[in-house]
Design a protein around this motif. Structure first.
Motif, PDB file in Angstrom:
ATOM      1  N   UNK A 118      -4.444 -77.073 -28.166  1.00 33.49           N
ATOM      2  CA  UNK A 118      -4.680 -76.057 -29.177  1.00 33.49           C
ATOM      3  C   UNK A 118      -5.808 -75.100 -28.851  1.00 33.49           C
ATOM      4  N   UNK A 119      -6.362 -75.178 -27.651  1.00 28.72           N
ATOM      5  CA  UNK A 119      -7.411 -74.247 -27.227  1.00 28.72           C
ATOM      6  C   UNK A 119      -6.865 -72.821 -27.152  1.00 28.72           C
ATOM      7  N   UNK A 120      -7.759 -71.856 -27.382  1.00 30.31           N
ATOM      8  CA  UNK A 120      -7.377 -70.454 -27.228  1.00 30.31           C
ATOM      9  C   UNK A 120      -7.462 -70.006 -25.773  1.00 30.31           C
ATOM     10  N   UNK A 121      -8.497 -70.485 -25.057  1.00 24.15           N
ATOM     11  CA  UNK A 121      -8.719 -70.026 -23.684  1.00 24.15           C
ATOM     12  C   UNK A 121      -9.082 -71.205 -22.771  1.00 24.15           C
ATOM     13  N   UNK A 122      -8.669 -71.071 -21.527  1.00 27.85           N
ATOM     14  CA  UNK A 122      -9.180 -71.929 -20.449  1.00 27.85           C
ATOM     15  C   UNK A 122      -9.731 -70.999 -19.377  1.00 27.85           C
ATOM     16  N   UNK A 123     -11.039 -71.053 -19.179  1.00 26.32           N
ATOM     17  CA  UNK A 123     -11.703 -70.205 -18.189  1.00 26.32           C
ATOM     18  C   UNK A 123     -11.837 -71.006 -16.903  1.00 26.32           C
ATOM     19  N   UNK A 124     -11.183 -70.552 -15.853  1.00 26.11           N
ATOM     20  CA  UNK A 124     -11.141 -71.280 -14.581  1.00 26.11           C
ATOM     21  C   UNK A 124     -12.057 -70.596 -13.568  1.00 26.11           C
ATOM     22  N   UNK A 130      -7.887 -67.704 -18.021  1.00 29.53           N
ATOM     23  CA  UNK A 130      -8.697 -66.600 -17.507  1.00 29.53           C
ATOM     24  C   UNK A 130      -9.294 -67.026 -16.171  1.00 29.53           C
ATOM     25  N   UNK A 131      -8.975 -66.264 -15.129  1.00 28.21           N
ATOM     26  CA  UNK A 131      -9.414 -66.628 -13.784  1.00 28.21           C
ATOM     27  C   UNK A 131     -10.284 -65.557 -13.132  1.00 28.21           C
ATOM     28  N   UNK A 132     -10.602 -64.503 -13.848  1.00 27.13           N
ATOM     29  CA  UNK A 132     -11.415 -63.439 -13.292  1.00 27.13           C
ATOM     30  C   UNK A 132     -12.634 -63.185 -14.174  1.00 27.13           C
ATOM     31  N   UNK A 133     -13.787 -62.957 -13.545  1.00 25.08           N
ATOM     32  CA  UNK A 133     -14.984 -62.587 -14.300  1.00 25.08           C
ATOM     33  C   UNK A 133     -14.772 -61.217 -14.950  1.00 25.08           C
ATOM     34  N   UNK A 134     -15.516 -60.960 -15.995  1.00 22.32           N
ATOM     35  CA  UNK A 134     -15.472 -59.692 -16.730  1.00 22.32           C
ATOM     36  C   UNK A 134     -14.119 -59.460 -17.401  1.00 22.32           C
ATOM     37  N   UNK A 135     -13.322 -60.521 -17.562  1.00 18.87           N
ATOM     38  CA  UNK A 135     -12.105 -60.381 -18.356  1.00 18.87           C
ATOM     39  C   UNK A 135     -12.514 -60.186 -19.814  1.00 18.87           C
ATOM     40  N   UNK A 136     -11.917 -59.235 -20.461  1.00 15.38           N
ATOM     41  CA  UNK A 136     -12.324 -58.921 -21.831  1.00 15.38           C
ATOM     42  C   UNK A 136     -11.786 -59.971 -22.791  1.00 15.38           C
TER      43      UNK A 136
END
Length: 315
Positions: free
Chosen positions: A83-89, A4-10
């Motif tokens: 095994x992570x679900x998300x990586x927030x960049x 996820x590279x954008x703010x307000x991503x659901x």
């Protein structure tokens, strides 16, 4: 793992997350990530890490030139294996650098459904890193999330406190085998093959002269190394690499990285190569002519083959 590279991503589920630059994604990071994943599963939430595309000190100090264990792409690849679900960049910006820890936690809650935050045992964040774990817990209580502290990770084998700075030091010293133990994977450099002096070809040890594609990567100490080499991300070879100024033959004084691939014949110019460092064989030294150099290289090759044949890393 979703990036996820954008703010307000659901994000449709609440998340348990940790914050860090995660350079190397070493065994200490993996211990923290394991805690994040297990906690997220017990709470029926998703797991995530929050990391930065650029090193924060590059923004805080304009003259800072980082020495990195991972490129950004390597870091993402390594994180995807956990095994992570998300990586927030996030891009570390002057605006983020001015946020207090309270403001940053609030930003994460509002943008990424953060419900539980894991803090590394010695990690600090927020403007001037002036606040500590007790402050983060209070902010979490105010904002309605749990803030947990990860335990210090010290491997049983060598009892070294694992950190990115310790691993960088080991690589700088040429101790790539111990660095590999702390990383849980070999340290690697990537680049393209460029024309060299072709001295090796004349003495039966043709080498590929490598131009590293990221100048911020840590270069191991000068010397000769046993390595695994991947050509164009597919073909795998055992080999050895010399890092240094080539004192036995004519050199312009610049540090060169030259790889000799065992059991390979063909033209490598322009090819993409990854070098995985397994062990350091010796320091760089000046030989008395090409005959002595050839004899030493043969000894190096035999030494390297013995190490690589007993390596658990597949070729």
């Amino acid at each position: 793992m979703q990036i996820i590279e954008q703010s307000h991503t659901i994000i449709r589920t609440e998340i348990v997350a940790g914050i860090g630059f995660f350079d190397g994604v070493h065994s200490g990071h993996r211990s923290l990530i394991s805690d994040i994943i297990s906690t997220s599963r017990s709470r029926n939430m998703s797991s995530a890490v929050i990391t930065f595309r650029n090193h924060p000190r590059e923004i805080l100090h304009s003259d800072y030139c980082p020495q990195l264990i991972n490129t950004f792409e390597e870091k993402i690849d390594n994180l995807s294996e956990t095994g992570l679900d998300y990586c927030i960049v996030l891009d570390f910006t002057p605006e983020i650098s001015q946020m207090s820890a309270f403001e940053f936690i609030k930003f994460l809650i509002e943008n990424y459904s953060l419900k539980c935050l894991f803090i590394g045992y010695d990690h600090r964040f927020g403007h001037n890193r002036s606040e500590g774990f007790d402050d983060y817990v209070k902010y979490g209580e105010t904002l309605g999330i749990d803030v947990l502290q990860a335990k210090m990770y010290i491997p049983e084998k060598n009892h070294i406190n694992v950190s990115s700075s310790v691993i960088r030091k080991l690589i700088n010293e040429g101790n790539v085998s111990e660095a590999t133990q702390l990383l849980s994977h070999p340290y690697a450099l990537q680049g393209y093959v460029i024309p060299g002096y072709q001295i090796g070809r004349k003495i039966g040890f043709p080498t590929a002269n490598i131009a590293i594609n990221n100048p911020q990567k840590v270069i191991p100490a000068n010397g000769v190394y046993a390595v695994k080499i991947i050509v164009n991300r597919e073909q795998r070879y055992n080999g050895m690499v010399n890092i240094g100024k080539r004192p036995t033959v004519h050199s312009d004084g610049e540090t060169c990285i030259e790889a000799h691939l065992f059991d390979y014949s063909g033209d490598l110019y322009g090819q993409y190569i990854e070098i995985q460092f397994i062990a350091r064989l010796r320091s760089e030294k000046k030989m008395n002519g090409l005959k002595e150099l050839t004899d030493q290289l043969q000894k190096d090759k035999e030494h390297a083959m013995n190490i690589l044949l007993n390596s658990s890393i597949p070729c």
